[in-house]
Each structure stands twice: as structure tokens, then as C-alpha cells.
Write a protein that holds these residues in place. Structure first.
Motif, PDB file in Angstrom:
ATOM      1  N   THR A 167       0.840  -1.197   0.000  1.00 55.80           N
ATOM      2  CA  THR A 167       0.000   0.000   0.000  1.00 55.80           C
ATOM      3  C   THR A 167       0.880   1.253   0.000  1.00 55.80           C
ATOM      4  OG1 THR A 167      -0.120  -0.051   2.419  1.00 55.80           O
ATOM      5  CG2 THR A 167      -1.883  -1.151   1.188  1.00 55.80           C
ATOM      6  N   LEU A 168       0.248   2.399  -0.227  1.00 56.93           N
ATOM      7  CA  LEU A 168       0.957   3.677  -0.208  1.00 56.93           C
ATOM      8  C   LEU A 168       0.603   4.444   1.065  1.00 56.93           C
ATOM      9  CD1 LEU A 168       0.674   5.074  -3.865  1.00 56.93           C
ATOM     10  CD2 LEU A 168       2.481   3.691  -2.857  1.00 56.93           C
ATOM     11  N   GLU A 210       0.477   9.674  -0.940  1.00 57.04           N
ATOM     12  CA  GLU A 210      -0.589   9.838  -1.928  1.00 57.04           C
ATOM     13  C   GLU A 210      -0.986  11.305  -2.056  1.00 57.04           C
ATOM     14  OE1 GLU A 210      -3.931   7.364  -1.126  1.00 57.04           O
ATOM     15  OE2 GLU A 210      -2.975   5.550  -1.917  1.00 57.04           O
ATOM     16  N   GLN A 211      -1.099  11.993  -0.912  1.00 54.50           N
ATOM     17  CA  GLN A 211      -1.475  13.406  -0.943  1.00 54.50           C
ATOM     18  C   GLN A 211      -0.389  14.237  -1.619  1.00 54.50           C
ATOM     19  OE1 GLN A 211      -4.505  14.582   0.073  1.00 54.50           O
ATOM     20  NE2 GLN A 211      -3.812  16.443  -0.960  1.00 54.50           N
ATOM     21  N   GLU A 212       0.874  13.868  -1.370  1.00 50.70           N
ATOM     22  CA  GLU A 212       1.988  14.580  -1.992  1.00 50.70           C
ATOM     23  C   GLU A 212       1.953  14.427  -3.511  1.00 50.70           C
ATOM     24  OE1 GLU A 212       6.904  14.586  -2.012  1.00 50.70           O
ATOM     25  OE2 GLU A 212       5.805  13.253  -0.667  1.00 50.70           O
ATOM     26  N   ILE A 213       1.668  13.209  -3.968  1.00 49.98           N
ATOM     27  CA  ILE A 213       1.599  12.972  -5.425  1.00 49.98           C
ATOM     28  C   ILE A 213       0.463  13.783  -6.037  1.00 49.98           C
ATOM     29  CG2 ILE A 213       1.110  11.230  -7.183  1.00 49.98           C
ATOM     30  CD1 ILE A 213       2.521   9.179  -5.391  1.00 49.98           C
ATOM     31  N   MET A 214      -0.697  13.802  -5.379  1.00 53.10           N
ATOM     32  CA  MET A 214      -1.834  14.549  -5.925  1.00 53.10           C
ATOM     33  C   MET A 214      -1.553  16.051  -5.955  1.00 53.10           C
ATOM     34  SD  MET A 214      -3.915  12.454  -7.027  1.00 53.10           S
ATOM     35  CE  MET A 214      -5.020  13.766  -7.539  1.00 53.10           C
ATOM     36  N   ASN A 215      -0.844  16.556  -4.932  1.00 54.70           N
ATOM     37  CA  ASN A 215      -0.529  17.987  -4.894  1.00 54.70           C
ATOM     38  C   ASN A 215       0.461  18.375  -5.983  1.00 54.70           C
ATOM     39  OD1 ASN A 215      -2.229  18.338  -2.702  1.00 54.70           O
ATOM     40  ND2 ASN A 215      -0.579  18.113  -1.174  1.00 54.70           N
ATOM     41  N   SER A 216       1.241  17.384  -6.466  1.00 47.53           N
ATOM     42  CA  SER A 216       2.263  17.690  -7.480  1.00 47.53           C
ATOM     43  C   SER A 216       1.730  17.590  -8.905  1.00 47.53           C
ATOM     44  CB  SER A 216       3.460  16.748  -7.321  1.00 47.53           C
ATOM     45  OG  SER A 216       3.083  15.414  -7.640  1.00 47.53           O
ATOM     46  N   VAL A 217       0.465  17.164  -9.066  1.00 46.45           N
ATOM     47  CA  VAL A 217      -0.100  17.003 -10.406  1.00 46.45           C
ATOM     48  C   VAL A 217      -0.427  18.365 -10.990  1.00 46.45           C
ATOM     49  CG1 VAL A 217      -2.019  16.073 -11.750  1.00 46.45           C
ATOM     50  CG2 VAL A 217      -1.030  14.726  -9.897  1.00 46.45           C
ATOM     51  N   THR A 228      -3.641   1.347  -4.427  1.00 48.15           N
ATOM     52  CA  THR A 228      -3.713   2.779  -4.145  1.00 48.15           C
ATOM     53  C   THR A 228      -5.175   3.225  -4.140  1.00 48.15           C
ATOM     54  OG1 THR A 228      -3.687   3.538  -6.437  1.00 48.15           O
ATOM     55  CG2 THR A 228      -1.560   3.036  -5.440  1.00 48.15           C
ATOM     56  N   SER A 229      -5.385   4.475  -3.777  1.00 44.05           N
ATOM     57  CA  SER A 229      -6.715   5.061  -3.907  1.00 44.05           C
ATOM     58  C   SER A 229      -6.983   5.337  -5.383  1.00 44.05           C
ATOM     59  CB  SER A 229      -6.816   6.357  -3.097  1.00 44.05           C
ATOM     60  OG  SER A 229      -5.841   7.288  -3.545  1.00 44.05           O
ATOM     61  N   PRO A 230      -8.248   5.371  -5.800  1.00 39.27           N
ATOM     62  CA  PRO A 230      -8.568   5.509  -7.229  1.00 39.27           C
ATOM     63  C   PRO A 230      -7.985   6.762  -7.867  1.00 39.27           C
ATOM     64  CG  PRO A 230     -10.508   4.842  -5.994  1.00 39.27           C
ATOM     65  CD  PRO A 230      -9.459   5.153  -4.987  1.00 39.27           C
ATOM     66  N   TYR A 280      -1.563   8.257 -11.682  1.00 36.69           N
ATOM     67  CA  TYR A 280      -0.369   9.090 -11.555  1.00 36.69           C
ATOM     68  C   TYR A 280       0.791   8.299 -10.952  1.00 36.69           C
ATOM     69  CZ  TYR A 280      -3.852  12.716 -12.345  1.00 36.69           C
ATOM     70  OH  TYR A 280      -4.864  13.480 -12.868  1.00 36.69           O
ATOM     71  N   PHE A 281       0.486   7.419 -10.001  1.00 26.83           N
ATOM     72  CA  PHE A 281       1.541   6.595  -9.416  1.00 26.83           C
ATOM     73  C   PHE A 281       2.084   5.604 -10.456  1.00 26.83           C
ATOM     74  CE2 PHE A 281       3.047   2.883  -7.037  1.00 26.83           C
ATOM     75  CZ  PHE A 281       4.002   3.488  -6.239  1.00 26.83           C
ATOM     76  N   LYS A 282       1.189   5.031 -11.275  1.00 26.46           N
ATOM     77  CA  LYS A 282       1.639   4.117 -12.323  1.00 26.46           C
ATOM     78  C   LYS A 282       2.530   4.848 -13.321  1.00 26.46           C
ATOM     79  CE  LYS A 282       1.909   0.522 -14.987  1.00 26.46           C
ATOM     80  NZ  LYS A 282       2.792  -0.610 -14.644  1.00 26.46           N
TER      81      LYS A 282
END
Length: 679
Positions: free
Chosen positions: A584-585, A590-597, A638-640, A645-647
């Protein structure tokens, strides 16, 4: 409804035959019908003789049925006239007087000989040939179909040519199957002719003696000749059609007329003609045989052989000259550059040492395996693999092969002919001697062993595979890993057309109102890129139709589609009856990845520093290594909203990493987190 002339002719022909069975036909009209019967029989005979192959007369079984019933109708009508008036028409009388020479005994002998020739020789042989041909044609169908598929896969023929060949195979099986039964018509017709002749003779005697007060000899003389004439006038056309049947079922398809084929094969060797000519001349000189007949025939054959030999020599010289001229012209001819611009989607090139594996004449089955690869991928991923081009390449090492995608080499391998590759599954302790190597598909350690070692290696627990299987497996894995880029817009349009046949409303709603072909292609490529089958195209299109009105971002639409395909995804990556270990992440990550999009007109991208990306990748690799040590496939959950983005973040570093969102997992699947990516 408009009637054609052919419809009218066939209708009148059959109606006449049926009417003749019940209504008395005047003798004058019967003469016309018998003349038509003889004409049709001769037309059928010469059509069969000059047709180039059996399928040129596909309607022949039906023709046999029509002509048989027509002849039986005429027989019944002539029988009525013979027994009632004694005047069956001029045709019957002419056959009785001219063919039988007014001699009752001679007429019966000729009639019986015709029956024997037709019934015992021609019919019996035709029936047997039809039966055997039908059986062999049906037995050979699967092999012919596979040969067509192999030629299509190697590019030797086009789709249109393959379709035509398949249709021809179907036509051949239908034709010879029908001929097997149709020959029974002719056999029954000959039997019926004999029975009708006996009835005519006995009935004529009774009518002459009891009704007309004739003497037995007088009645026999009159009715016997009429009966013989009637039998001959029906049996001769029947004999012609039987001969046509024999010609048709024994015809070998060479694309030329039978007379040319016979003359070309029978008198093709001048040496044979000269030997036979000399032999006949010697028989005429040295034996009591008539010299005036044998010597001229022998001389004619000898001269024919000399002339044929001279023509053959001249023809060979002319062919050599023409070949040299063609080679010179080919050398001087401007090269066709356009043909060099074409790029094959998939190519398999191999050295000359591997040629026997691809040569059917040498027992190779590589072509058949290529056909099975296309079928396997179609069933597994739901897309059609382009034609796989197989060709030899003398520039390669004898045992080497390379695989190209769109003209560029993507992988290679090397095999040892007449050897087998043995791989240790991990639990075999005893080693066997051989040549160390690596399995080309997954780069696993392996050993080349000989045929003599195969049985022992299998008994020890080694996985043993033959060279064609090695190449086929390698090719299959390469195709699967590149299947997304092999899916073209035209392929996508073909898939849309297939779906539209049964779901026109759905397709019309989606294409092109909500999405174009290129956008659908991108969604399908995204799915194939991660090994998700697009075979359930109906579900995919239903999902796209539901969400394409809100967003046209193909990446987002891909995620919606994956969630609709969660049953297939769960079935592919998880086992419902077992607990699956996953990674799992960290929610913070996960929040960091979403903020960087960052969203742009060209699509979304992740704005992270290289060092940060490297730390995340190292953390993922460390957790994945733990699962691999346990003998399990690394799967990240991961969350949907984060999944795609993680992939995308890990794809360039860990190509085969499986990344699945919680919404893509069925409710009956049990997951156990054995690690968390925190970086």
C-alpha cells in the motif's frame, strides 16, 4: 417478380418430366423430347470434358437429378405408347431398326453390353471415386484451413485471397459430398432402365397375343424391336451422363482443360514415342501381324517423337534466352522505392539453421504456432495481432533469431537445433550436464540438453521445452508487451464496426458525437499497456458513453473503464479463495503525489524533483523485493484518484509493476498489506 429465361427453361424441363409420368405424350412430341434428352446429355459430356476443374460444374449433382427424372418420364411415356398403340415415335423405331439393324438378338446384345458398361464399369467406378474423394476432402479440410492461416500470417497471401481459398474449400467439401450421393441417381437410373425394358417386352407380348391376336413370334418380333429401340434411346444419354460423372470426379485441378492435360502428359516424352514406334514396326516385320497397319503406325509415332524432341530442344533454348533477357531487364529496371517504404508491424527473422523449424516440408510447425499465437492473444487481450512476417536472414548466425516491431529490433535469441532447453523450477537439486544458457523470454538460467537426456531431465523435475516452443513463447511475450502500440486507428475502427453489428445504438451515441476514433484508441491502448483485456468491448463502450459527456481526458476515462472491468482485473491479479499479499501507499505520499499534479492542455504531469522521484522508486523497489523473496508477485494498491499518476511515475523505472486501485478489486477478494511505501 420478374422471371428470367433460365427460370422458365428449367421450370418447363422439370414440368415436362413430371407430366410425362401421368399424361400420355403424343409420339411426335415424344420424338422432340428424346432429341432434347440426347442433346442435353452431349452438352453435359463435353462441358465436363472441357471444364478446367470439378468446381466449374458445382450444380452437377442437381443436374444429375433433373436429367434422371427427365429420362424416367420419357421411359414411362414411351412404355405407354408401345403397349397402347405400338407406335412410340420415329426416334425409338429408328434406334430399333438402325442401331440394332432390325435384328432382335443383335439389339439385345448391344443393349445388355451398354448396361454392363454403364452399370458395372462406369457407375461402379464413379461411385467409388466420389465416395473416397468426399471422405478425403472432408478429412483434409482442417489441414487446408491451417495452411491458409499460415500463408496469411506470413504474408504470402492477402485477406481477400485467404477468404477465396476458404470459400473454395467449403465448395469442394459440399460438391464432393453431394456427388457421393448423386452417383446413386445414375446407378438407380440404369437399374430402372433394365426393369422398364423387361416390362415393355413382357407387356408387349401379352398385348400382342391377347389384345391383337398376333402369333407369339410375330408379337415378339414387333415389340422386341420397339423395346430394344426404347432401351437404347434412353440408355445412350444415360451412358453419356455416367461418363460425364466419371470425368468430373476423376478430374485433377490443374487449371487447364482435360484434353490438353491428357495430350500433354501422355505424349510429353519424345523418347517414349520413338521406342513405341520402333517396337510396332518390328512387330509388323517380324511377326504375322498385318504389316500394312503396324509399320505405318510405328513410323508415324517415331517421326512424331523426332519432331517433338526437336521442338523441345528449341523451346528449352528459347526459355534460356528469355530468362537471360528478363534477368538483364530486371537488372536495368529502376528499383521500386515505394515497396521499400512499407514497414511490417511484426517480423521474425532467423538464420538458416532455424529454417527447418519453419519449413512444413521438413516437418516444421513454427507457422502453425504463429497462427496459435494470434488466436491466443485475441482470446486473452481481445485484440487482433497484425500479420507476423517470417523470413530467413543469411546475415544472422545460423541459430540466431531476432524479433522486430515496426522494423526495429526489440529482442533476439539463439537456439540449438535438435536440442531441448531444460529449466530448473527451483526445487530440483540434482544437476544434469549440458550447455549453460538463458531462456530468452524471461532471461532465466537454463541448460541445452540432447534428445537422449530429455526423459531423465523430465523425471528429475526439470521443465523441458523444444526450440519451436522457445521461439513461440518469446514471440508471444514480445507481442504482449508491445500490443498497445500495435493497435492502430484502423484496428480500432474494425473493433467499432464489429461491435456496431449487434449494438448500433451504443456506437452511434458514442462515435463520433462524444469521442473520436483516436480518443477511443488511446483508452484501449492504456488498458492494453497494463495487460487489461479489451475483449469486453461492450462494457468499455458503455462506460465511455456514460462519462465522455463529462470529460474527454482519455486517462481519466481509462480509470473509469478499469473500474467497470474490476471483475476481469480481480480475476487476473487475485485469487478469490486466497489472501493476496499487497503493498500500500502511505496516505501522506498519496497526498503529496496529488498535490504535485499539474494540468495542462496537453494533459496532466507530475511535478516532483528527480531526487524525490528516486526516493519513491527506491522505496517501491525495496517493498517489491520483499514480496518477490516470498515468491509472490508485487502488487501495489492505491486510492482511485492516485492510481494512474503513481503508475505513470513508476512506469519508466519498474515496467511490470502491477498498480491497482481499491475500486478495481471485487468485494470477495481478501487483501493483506505486507508493506507500505513511505518515502
Amino acid at each position: 417478380m420478374k422471371f428470367k429465361k433460365t427460370d422458365l427453361f428449367i421450370g418447363i424441363y422439370l414440368l415436362t418430366a413430371i407430366v410425362s409420368l401421368f399424361i400420355s405424350v403424343p409420339s411426335g412430341l415424344l420424338d422432340v423430347l428424346m432429341a432434347i434428352n440426347i442433346s442435353v446429355a452431349m452438352v453435359i459430356l463435353f462441358t465436363a470434358l472441357y471444364s478446367k476443374e470439378a468446381l466449374d460444374m458445382q450444380a452437377f449433382p442437381t443436374i444429375l437429378l433433373f436429367t434422371t427424372i427427365f429420362r424416367i418420364g420419357l421411359n414411362v411415356s414411351s412404355t405407354k405408347l408401345i403397349l397402347s398403340t405400338g407406335n412410340p415415335g420415329k426416334v425409338v423405331v429408328a434406334f430399333g431398326q438402325f442401331v440394332a439393324r432390325n435384328d432382335m438378338v443383335l439389339g439385345f446384345v448391344v443393349f445388355i453390353i451398354l448396361l454392363i458398361v454403364q452399370f458395372v464399369v462406369i457407375n461402379k467406378g464413379s461411385e467409388r471415386v466420389s465416395e473416397v474423394t468426399a471422405r478425403f476432402t472432408l478429412d483434409a479440410m482442417p489441414g487446408k484451413q491451417m495452411a491458409i492461416d499460415a500463408d496469411l500470417n506470413t504474408g504470402a497471401i492477402t485477406d481477400k485471397e485467404a477468404r477465396e481459398r476458404r470459400e473454395k474449400i467449403q465448395q469442394e467439401s459440399t460438391f464432393f459430398g453431394a456427388m457421393d450421393g448423386a452417383t446413386k441417381y445414375v446407378k438407380g437410373d440404369a437399374t430402372a432402365g433394365l426393369i422398364i425394358t423387361v416390362i415393355n417386352l413382357v407387356g408387349g407380348l401379352l398385348m400382342g397375343v391377347m389384345r391383337q391376336g398376333m402369333e407369339i413370334t410375330e408379337a415378339l418380333n414387333q415389340y422386341a424391336l420397339l423395346t430394344i429401340g426404347d432401351g437404347l434411346v434412353s440408355q445412350i444419354p444415360s451412358l453419356l451422363i455416367s461418363l460425364s460423372t466419371g470425368i468430373l470426379v476423376t478430374k485433377a485441378s490443374k487449371g487447364e482443360e482435360l484434353p490438353d492435360e491428357i495430350m500433354g502428359e501422355l505424349f510429353a516424352l519424345p523418347k517414349v514415342l520413338m521406342i513405341v514406334g520402333v517396337t510396332l514396326a518390328l512387330l509388323g516385320i517380324a511377326t504375322p501381324l498385318p504389316a500394312l497397319i503396324f509399320i505405318p503406325i510405328g513410323a508415324a509415332l517415331f517421326i512424331w517423337g523426332l519432331v517433338s524432341n526437336r521442338k523441345k530442344s528449341v523451346k528449352e533454348i528459347e526459355e534460356e534466352v528469355e530468362e537471360e533477357v528478363e534477368e538483364a531487364q530486371e537488372t536495368r529496371k529502376l528499383e521500386n522505392v515505394v515497396s521499400l517504404l512499407q514497414v511490417d508491424p511484426i517480423e521474425l527473422e532467423f538464420g538458416y539453421g532455424i529454417i527447418p523449424l519453419a519449413d512444413v516440408n521438413q516437418g516444421g510447425d513454427l507457422l502453425d504456432r504463429v497462427v496459435m499465437i494470434r488466436r491466443q492473444v485475441a482470446l486473452e487481450l481481445g485484440t487482433v495481432v497484425p500479420i507476423i512476417r517470417l523470413r530467413d536472414n543469411i546475415q544472422l548466425n545460423p541459430n540466431q533469431y531476432i524479433i522486430k516491431i515496426k522494423g526495429i529490433q526489440v529482442s533476439e535469441g539463439e537456439i540449438l537445433f535438435d536440442h531441448y532447453m531444460a529449466m530448473n523450477p527451483g526445487f530440483v537439486e540434482e544437476e544434469i550436464t549440458g550447455i549453460p544458457t538463458f531462456e530468452p523470454s524471461f532471461h532465466l538460467p537454463a541448460i541445452w540438453i540432447t534428445e537422449n537426456q530429455r526423459e531423465r531431465a523430465e523425471s528429475l523435475g526439470y521443465t523441458v521445452v523444444d526450440p519451436p516452443s522457445i521461439i513461440a513463447t518469446h514471440l508471444t511475450e514480445i507481442i504482449k508487451s508491445h500490443i498497445a502500440e500495435l493497435l492502430t486507428r484502423q484496428d480500432t475502427q474494425n473493433l467499432i464496426n464489429n461491435l456496431k453489428e449487434n449494438n448500433p445504438t451504443l456506437v452511434d451515441e458514442l462515435v463520433p458525437k462524444l469521442m473520436g476514433v483516436g480518443e477511443i484508441q488511446k483508452v484501449l491502448q492504456n488498458l492494453l499497456e497494463e495487460g487489461i483485456s479489451i475483449r469486453d468491448l461492450l462494457t468499455i463502450f458503455e462506460t465511455l458513453a456514460d462519462h465522455a459527456g463529462v470529460t474527454r481526458d482519455t486517462d481519466v476515462l481509462t480509470e473509469y473503464t478499469r473500474q467497470s472491468l474490476k471483475r476481469a482485473i480481480s480475476n487476473k491479479f487475485f485469487v478469490a479463495s486466497e489472501i493476496t499479499s499487497v503493498i500500500t501507499l502511505d496516505p501522506t505520499l498519496e497526498q503529496e503525489i496529488m498535490n504535485s499534479v499539474k494540468q495542462t492542455e496537453q494533459g496532466a504531469y507530475i511535478n516532483l524533483s528527480p531526487d524525490r522521484v528516486r526516493n519513491i522508486i527506491n522505496a517501491v523497489q525495496a517493498e517489491a523485493a520483499k514480496l518477490e523473496e516470498m515468491g509472490k508477485t508485487p502488487i501495489v494498491i492505491t486510492s482511485p484518484i492516485v492510481r494512474m499518476y503513481f503508475k505513470r511515475l513508476t512506469n519508466d523505472y519498474i515496467k511490470d509493476l502491477i498498480v491497482v486501485s481499491y475500486n478495481e478489486v471485487e468485494s470477495d477478494v481478501e487483501l493483506q498489506s505486507v508493506g507500505m511505501v513511505t518515502a
